[in-house]
Design a protein around this motif. Structure first.
Motif, PDB file in Angstrom:
ATOM      1  N   TYR A  21       1.281  -1.049  -0.216  1.00  0.00           N
ATOM      2  CA  TYR A  21      -0.171   0.217   0.248  1.00  0.00           C
ATOM      3  C   TYR A  21       1.035   1.877   0.434  1.00  0.00           C
ATOM      4  N   PRO A  23       1.726   5.650  -1.277  1.00  0.00           N
ATOM      5  CA  PRO A  23       1.055   6.386  -1.510  1.00  0.00           C
ATOM      6  C   PRO A  23       0.425   6.824  -2.829  1.00  0.00           C
ATOM      7  N   PHE A  93      -4.790   5.683  -0.565  1.00  0.00           N
ATOM      8  CA  PHE A  93      -3.417   4.519  -1.183  1.00  0.00           C
ATOM      9  C   PHE A  93      -3.662   4.193  -2.779  1.00  0.00           C
TER      10      PHE A  93
END
Length: 102
Positions: A21, A23, A93
């Motif tokens: 995960y 940004p 995300f």
């Protein structure tokens, strides 16, 4: 085999066929993405450390979906002043499947 990759200023340990995960990454769901800032590569005990990056190493992945993280509450208060402020947000995300480490 694993690698340490710099994605948007944060370092992640990635392995093949695992999820990360990261940004929010520009791109549509299902599109390919390459990470060229590879800081370290471990291939069955043979470690290559970059200065600052490993030359010729690329980690490729596929964006599966864009998701939101858990809600983060920001609460500010000054005692005996009557000041209270409550804010919050949810971080964006991208769920990335690591397909190959070269």
């Amino acid at each position: 085999m694993y690698a340490i990759v710099d994605i948007a200023g944060k370092q992640y340990k990635v392995e093949k066929d695992k999820f990360v995960y990261a940004p929010l990454i520009e791109g549509d769901e299902g599109s390919k993405v390459d990470f060229k800032n590879v800081l370290l590569v471990d291939n069955d005990g043979k470690v290559k450390v970059g200065t600052p990056t490993v030359k010729g190493s690329v980690v490729s992945g596929k964006i599966l979906e864009h998701v939101q993280g858990d809600k983060v509450i920001v609460f500010k208060k000054k005692r005996r002043k009557g000041y209270k402020k409550k804010n919050g947000h949810r971080q964006q995300f991208s769920k990335v499947l690591i397909e190959d480490i070269k």
